[in-house]
Enzyme design. Structure first.
Site, short mmCIF file in Angstrom:
data_model
loop_
_atom_site.label_atom_id
_atom_site.label_comp_id
_atom_site.label_asym_id
_atom_site.label_seq_id
_atom_site.Cartn_x
_atom_site.Cartn_y
_atom_site.Cartn_z
N LYS A 90 10.66 -68.36 -1.62
CA LYS A 90 10.78 -67.31 -2.39
C LYS A 90 11.31 -66.11 -1.39
CE LYS A 90 8.70 -64.42 0.20
NZ LYS A 90 8.31 -63.99 1.56
N ASP A 168 9.43 -58.05 0.89
CA ASP A 168 9.58 -59.67 1.29
C ASP A 168 8.14 -60.03 1.41
OD1 ASP A 168 11.11 -62.11 2.60
OD2 ASP A 168 9.87 -61.56 4.01
P1 NAP Z 1 15.30 -66.32 9.15
O1 NAP Z 1 14.28 -66.70 10.28
O2 NAP Z 1 16.21 -65.36 9.34
O3 NAP Z 1 16.04 -67.51 8.92
C1 NAP Z 1 17.05 -67.76 7.80
C2 NAP Z 1 18.00 -68.73 8.17
O4 NAP Z 1 18.95 -68.91 7.01
C3 NAP Z 1 18.85 -68.46 9.28
O5 NAP Z 1 18.19 -68.94 10.84
C4 NAP Z 1 20.09 -69.30 9.14
O6 NAP Z 1 19.96 -70.52 9.57
C5 NAP Z 1 20.24 -69.12 7.69
N1 NAP Z 1 21.12 -68.45 7.11
C6 NAP Z 1 22.25 -68.51 6.46
N2 NAP Z 1 22.88 -67.48 5.93
C7 NAP Z 1 22.41 -66.51 6.43
C8 NAP Z 1 22.57 -65.11 6.83
N3 NAP Z 1 23.71 -64.67 5.94
N4 NAP Z 1 21.81 -64.28 7.40
C9 NAP Z 1 20.83 -64.67 8.22
N5 NAP Z 1 20.47 -66.13 8.28
C10 NAP Z 1 21.14 -66.94 7.35
O7 NAP Z 1 14.44 -66.12 7.68
P2 NAP Z 1 13.00 -66.87 7.31
O8 NAP Z 1 12.02 -65.90 7.77
O9 NAP Z 1 13.14 -68.33 7.63
O10 NAP Z 1 13.16 -66.55 5.75
C11 NAP Z 1 13.91 -67.23 5.07
C12 NAP Z 1 13.32 -67.36 3.56
O11 NAP Z 1 12.11 -67.64 3.58
C13 NAP Z 1 13.25 -65.82 3.14
O12 NAP Z 1 13.58 -65.79 1.89
C14 NAP Z 1 11.87 -65.37 3.28
O13 NAP Z 1 11.25 -64.52 2.41
C15 NAP Z 1 11.14 -66.80 3.12
N6 NAP Z 1 9.76 -66.91 3.94
C16 NAP Z 1 9.58 -66.39 5.09
C17 NAP Z 1 8.53 -66.32 5.63
C18 NAP Z 1 7.97 -66.02 7.06
O14 NAP Z 1 6.96 -65.93 7.67
N7 NAP Z 1 9.06 -65.87 7.91
C19 NAP Z 1 7.36 -67.02 4.91
C20 NAP Z 1 7.60 -67.36 3.74
C21 NAP Z 1 8.79 -67.43 3.10
P3 NAP Z 1 20.97 -71.49 10.19
O15 NAP Z 1 21.38 -70.79 11.45
O16 NAP Z 1 20.30 -72.71 10.59
O17 NAP Z 1 22.13 -71.47 9.32
#
Ligand code: NAP
Length: 308
Positions: A90, A168
């Site tokens: 999401k 978010d």
């Molecule tokens: P995150 O920690 O920033 O991780 C996103 C990952 O996506 C990065 O580590 C990177 O992985 C990859 N990536 C590819 N293109 C990118 C770019 N342009 N900028 C940054 N990262 C990029 O984010 P996240 O919290 O996991 O969230 C990812 C998704 O999950 C979002 O849509 C968020 O709303 C959803 N989500 C998050 C949570 C939460 O609690 N954090 C909960 C539910 C849903 P690589 O380095 O491995 O390529």
């Protein structure tokens, strides 16, 4: 049926905290590859990008996209074109309109597209929906207040266009709201606080209603220190129904009705396996539509710049 061979794209916070353990615990699906710019996993094939993975001929059936919403459409389109099933974290995209062509592509190719809303799988959501299907809501108050510095450290993408800012996390509240209320709701007014150095809001106040005039208010804040709030309170003729802790605990006038262990992501993967087996997709855009409408209707106020 043999297990779905899955590739994870983006090994960030949610992939590590939730997807990896949930996949490992779910029958019918196995992790066989990752596409990550920055990380590898022992025993799992690694590729820098999804394009590299698809070009390699590595045998996969499905991808789970755990990257930020900006850019997700390209990845989903690429995977569907290659004949893979797609699970979207999401929000399902950075815009509402980009989802239509993806739904059509999945249908044309006979593949599953699953736009996940993890909070809908929280254990007290279904009991809340069942209660409100029998006892009409009279008024709803949503309080979604968390500390971005604690929960999203270093995530610059949240503040870029399409990153949603406070929406978010708050889109999770909207995903629950649209699942538990008996009638669809729509935005009637919104106030959005934009830090002067960010392209997404850090706080918001929403007013919503349904066709019967149900009043719904939402207070959203990304700078909450101290106790965090992920609560939906519904006034009914039988008392005050409270869905607390992001959908984990349901109570009526303070008496707990449901408080089961959290299994959101296991239920997401269980549902994905079922969707693939049944040849179906599951894409509900109502929560993202409400966010888009809040941006359309919202009165914007510039506030202090945000620095981590
Ligand atoms: P995150 O920690 O920033 O991780 C996103 C990952 O996506 C990065 O580590 C990177 O992985 C990859 N990536 C590819 N293109 C990118 C770019 N342009 N900028 C940054 N990262 C990029 O984010 P996240 O919290 O996991 O969230 C990812 C998704 O999950 C979002 O849509 C968020 O709303 C959803 N989500 C998050 C949570 C939460 O609690 N954090 C909960 C539910 C849903 P690589 O380095 O491995 O390529």
């Amino acid at each position: 049926m043999s297990a779905i061979r899955l590739a994870l794209v983006g090994l960030g916070k949610i992939a590590r905290d939730q997807h990896l353990p949930a996949i490992a615990a779910t029958p019918g699906i196995e992790l066989v590859a990752v596409a990550s710019r920055s990380a590898t996993l022992d025993g799992v094939a690694h590729f820098a990008t999804l394009a590299d993975l698809l070009a390699s001929g590595e045998a996969i059936d499905a991808v789970a996209l755990c990257t930020p919403p900006q850019g997700r459409r390209e990845l989903a389109g690429m995977a569907l074109s290659a004949g893979k099933h797609v699970l979207l974290e999401k929000p399902p995209g950075a815009t509402v309109s980009e989802l239509g062509p993806l739904v059509a592509a999945a249908q044309e190719r006979g593949r599953t597209l699953f736009a996940t809303w993890h909070s809908r799988f929280a254990p007290a959501v279904e009991p809340a929906r069942a209660f409100l299907s029998e006892v009409p809501p009279r008024a709803v108050r949503v309080t979604w207040k968390e500390d971005v510095r604690v929960w999203h450290p270093g995530q610059r993408w949240i503040w870029e266009p399409g990153g949603l800012g406070v929406f978010d996390p708050a889109i999770n509240a909207l995903s629950i709201l649209t699942a538990i209320l008996p009638r669809p709701v729509f935005i009637t007014s919104a106030g959005l606080d934009f830090p002067s150095n960010c392209a997404a809001p850090i706080a918001a106040t929403l007013a919503l209603a349904d066709a019967g005039g149900l009043p719904v208010r939402a207070e959203l804040d990304f700078l909450q220190t101290g106790p965090q709030s992920w609560d939906i309170v519904v006034e009914t003729d039988r008392g005050t129904l409270t869905l607390a802790q992001g959908g984990a605990v349901l109570s009526l006038d303070g008496q707990v009705l449901s408080a089961l262990p959290e299994t959101e992501y296991r239920n997401i993967y269980k549902h994905f396996v079922e969707l693939v087996a049944a040849g179906r997709s599951d894409v509900d855009l109502a929560p993202l539509q409400l966010v888009a409408d809040a941006f359309l209707l919202g009165r914007r106020t510039l506030v202090a710049p945000f620095h981590e």
